[in-house]
Design a protein around this motif. Structure first.
Motif, mmCIF file in Angstrom:
data_model
loop_
_atom_site.group_PDB
_atom_site.id
_atom_site.type_symbol
_atom_site.label_atom_id
_atom_site.label_comp_id
_atom_site.label_asym_id
_atom_site.label_seq_id
_atom_site.Cartn_x
_atom_site.Cartn_y
_atom_site.Cartn_z
ATOM 1 N N VAL A 129 -0.839 9.874 4.048
ATOM 2 C CA VAL A 129 -1.828 9.798 5.096
ATOM 3 C C VAL A 129 -1.692 10.768 6.236
ATOM 4 N N GLY A 130 -2.749 11.303 6.648
ATOM 5 C CA GLY A 130 -2.471 12.338 7.896
ATOM 6 C C GLY A 130 -2.211 11.500 9.058
ATOM 7 N N VAL A 131 -1.300 11.562 9.753
ATOM 8 C CA VAL A 131 -1.042 10.701 10.692
ATOM 9 C C VAL A 131 -2.085 11.137 12.027
ATOM 10 N N ARG A 132 -2.624 12.156 12.309
ATOM 11 C CA ARG A 132 -3.585 12.068 13.230
ATOM 12 C C ARG A 132 -4.836 11.162 13.106
ATOM 13 N N PHE A 133 -5.097 10.813 11.892
ATOM 14 C CA PHE A 133 -6.132 9.900 11.456
ATOM 15 C C PHE A 133 -5.777 8.333 11.258
ATOM 16 N N VAL A 134 -4.488 8.134 11.446
ATOM 17 C CA VAL A 134 -4.094 6.605 11.461
ATOM 18 C C VAL A 134 -4.736 5.617 12.666
ATOM 19 N N LYS A 135 -5.176 4.848 12.429
ATOM 20 C CA LYS A 135 -5.709 3.971 13.516
ATOM 21 C C LYS A 135 -5.020 2.597 13.724
ATOM 22 N N ALA A 136 -5.080 1.924 12.578
ATOM 23 C CA ALA A 136 -4.318 0.691 12.592
ATOM 24 C C ALA A 136 -3.937 0.084 11.227
ATOM 25 N N LEU A 137 -3.426 -0.862 10.840
ATOM 26 C CA LEU A 137 -2.861 -1.707 9.690
ATOM 27 C C LEU A 137 -3.584 -3.035 9.805
ATOM 28 N N GLU A 138 -4.382 -3.162 8.558
ATOM 29 C CA GLU A 138 -5.006 -4.535 8.455
ATOM 30 C C GLU A 138 -4.516 -5.131 7.196
ATOM 31 N N ARG A 139 -4.649 -6.641 7.245
ATOM 32 C CA ARG A 139 -4.104 -7.397 6.053
ATOM 33 C C ARG A 139 -5.543 -7.873 5.646
ATOM 34 N N THR A 140 -5.559 -7.996 4.166
ATOM 35 C CA THR A 140 -6.849 -8.483 3.711
ATOM 36 C C THR A 140 -6.731 -9.995 3.497
ATOM 37 N N ALA A 141 -7.620 -10.851 3.153
ATOM 38 C CA ALA A 141 -7.394 -12.271 2.900
ATOM 39 C C ALA A 141 -6.613 -12.399 1.633
ATOM 40 N N GLU A 142 -6.523 -11.542 0.874
ATOM 41 C CA GLU A 142 -5.436 -11.495 -0.504
ATOM 42 C C GLU A 142 -3.952 -11.046 -0.071
ATOM 43 N N GLY A 143 -3.749 -10.846 1.287
ATOM 44 C CA GLY A 143 -2.378 -10.367 1.738
ATOM 45 C C GLY A 143 -2.123 -8.886 1.403
ATOM 46 N N GLN A 144 -3.144 -8.124 1.203
ATOM 47 C CA GLN A 144 -2.827 -6.857 0.747
ATOM 48 C C GLN A 144 -2.924 -5.933 2.111
ATOM 49 N N SER A 145 -1.939 -5.107 2.570
ATOM 50 C CA SER A 145 -1.895 -4.387 3.683
ATOM 51 C C SER A 145 -2.782 -3.114 3.357
ATOM 52 N N ARG A 146 -3.590 -2.620 4.488
ATOM 53 C CA ARG A 146 -4.583 -1.544 4.228
ATOM 54 C C ARG A 146 -4.305 -0.664 5.621
ATOM 55 N N ILE A 147 -4.469 0.705 5.617
ATOM 56 C CA ILE A 147 -4.480 1.613 6.738
ATOM 57 C C ILE A 147 -5.994 1.758 6.991
ATOM 58 N N ILE A 148 -6.439 1.681 8.225
ATOM 59 C CA ILE A 148 -7.733 1.977 8.747
ATOM 60 C C ILE A 148 -7.703 3.394 9.099
ATOM 61 N N LEU A 149 -8.508 4.285 8.893
ATOM 62 C CA LEU A 149 -8.534 5.782 9.399
ATOM 63 C C LEU A 149 -9.470 5.784 10.382
ATOM 64 N N ARG A 150 -9.309 6.654 11.416
ATOM 65 C CA ARG A 150 -9.999 6.730 12.744
ATOM 66 C C ARG A 150 -10.962 7.381 12.029
ATOM 67 N N ASP A 151 -12.305 6.923 12.492
ATOM 68 C CA ASP A 151 -13.658 7.453 12.527
ATOM 69 C C ASP A 151 -14.011 7.693 10.930
ATOM 70 N N ARG A 152 -13.459 7.016 10.045
ATOM 71 C CA ARG A 152 -13.734 7.123 8.642
ATOM 72 C C ARG A 152 -13.954 5.986 8.051
ATOM 73 N N PRO A 153 -14.599 5.813 6.938
ATOM 74 C CA PRO A 153 -14.816 4.411 6.310
ATOM 75 C C PRO A 153 -13.762 4.206 5.291
ATOM 76 N N GLU A 154 -13.013 5.056 4.756
ATOM 77 C CA GLU A 154 -11.852 4.623 3.729
ATOM 78 C C GLU A 154 -10.843 3.611 4.406
ATOM 79 N N ARG A 155 -10.294 2.866 3.317
ATOM 80 C CA ARG A 155 -9.249 2.039 3.727
ATOM 81 C C ARG A 155 -8.102 2.155 2.554
ATOM 82 N N LEU A 156 -7.139 2.742 2.999
ATOM 83 C CA LEU A 156 -5.984 2.870 2.008
ATOM 84 C C LEU A 156 -4.667 1.978 1.900
ATOM 85 N N ALA A 157 -4.758 1.591 0.709
ATOM 86 C CA ALA A 157 -3.679 0.644 0.260
ATOM 87 C C ALA A 157 -2.363 0.922 0.665
#
Length: 258
Positions: free
Chosen positions: A211-239
């Motif tokens: 992932v491009g570090v400039r677009f890393v906004k936060a790390l979230e955890r799903t209900a299933e326990g999967q971690s995902r990257i939230i991108l800045r100003d983008r809809p994608e969620r990266l596992a």
């Protein structure tokens, strides 16, 4: 070797020169002429427009000696693409055709030399370039150089992508798709090569994803326990894989405010 890394005996920087011409004899003649002039060094050669863009990205020459009529992408198109870079090499056309001169200066050429290139004319052109580059080097003195362009060969030719525009890189079988602000580009680079070459710009989050570090906004955890990257100003969620989750959390602690 990066731009102006080679030193002369008196402590001044040699200027690195890339020769781009599809004729081996023409390249050899230019090499001999440059070798006879103090203060310059040939850092590489290219035989067409695509390889010229590739070599400029890899070698970061101070000066490009460029032919116009070459197979595939010609020298004028290559020059137009290079002129869009933040720090393009100084451009000196070396061609057998005199009717491109007006176009040449439209792509910010420093000089336009007709073949067969004379030693005196080349020396004068390079001296003119050197005076400009000394100012540029003074402005850049003390700053760590950043390689901020990625050259990718595609079916359309060589594409230059700003590293700061890369959202993420995703591996699929033997190809890597680079998702960037300008769209998507398929490359034959491996993720390992990209990660090793650009550790400050690209962060490993999965065995298949950088992932491009400039677009890393936060790390979230799903209900299933999967971690995902939230991108800045983008809809994608990266596992984020379990293997890389701790490294990603540490990176966020070190680089994110609060």
């Amino acid at each position: 070797m990066s731009r102006s890394d080679v030193m002369t005996e008196n402590g001044n920087h040699n200027l690195n020169i890339l020769i781009a011409d599809d004729e081996p004899l023409a390249r050899e003649r230019l090499r001999r002429l440059v070798d006879a002039l103090p203060g310059y060094r040939i850092c590489g050669e290219a035989a067409d427009g695509d390889s010229t863009l590739q070599k400029v990205a890899e070698m970061e020459p101070d000066i490009l000696l460029l032919d116009i009529r070459m197979p595939g992408m010609d020298g004028m198109e290559a020059a137009a693409r290079l002129s869009q870079l933040e720090h393009p090499p100084a451009l000196v056309f070396c061609t057998a055709y005199d009717h491109y001169a007006i176009q040449a200066f439209g792509v910010q050429a420093t000089a336009y030399l007709l073949k067969p290139v004379r030693k005196e004319a080349l020396a004068e052109a390079l001296d003119r370039v050197g005076r400009v580059n000394r100012v540029q080097r003074q402005q850049l003195a003390g700053n760590k150089h950043r390689n901020d362009q990625l050259a990718v060969r595609t079916h359309r030719g060589t594409e230059l992508i700003d590293l700061a525009d890369i959202l993420y890189c995703e591996a699929d079988q033997k190809y890597v798709t680079i998702h960037h602000l300008g769209g998507e580009t398929v490359s034959d680079y491996t993720l390992k090569e990209l990660e090793a070459s650009y550790p400050e710009q690209l962060l490993r989050v999965h065995r298949n994803t950088l992932v491009g570090v400039r677009f890393v906004k936060a790390l979230e955890r799903t209900a299933e326990g999967q971690s995902r990257i939230i991108l800045r100003d983008r809809p994608e969620r990266l596992a984020v894989s379990r293997r890389h989750a701790a490294d990603v959390r540490q990176w966020l602690q070190e680089h994110q405010p609060g």
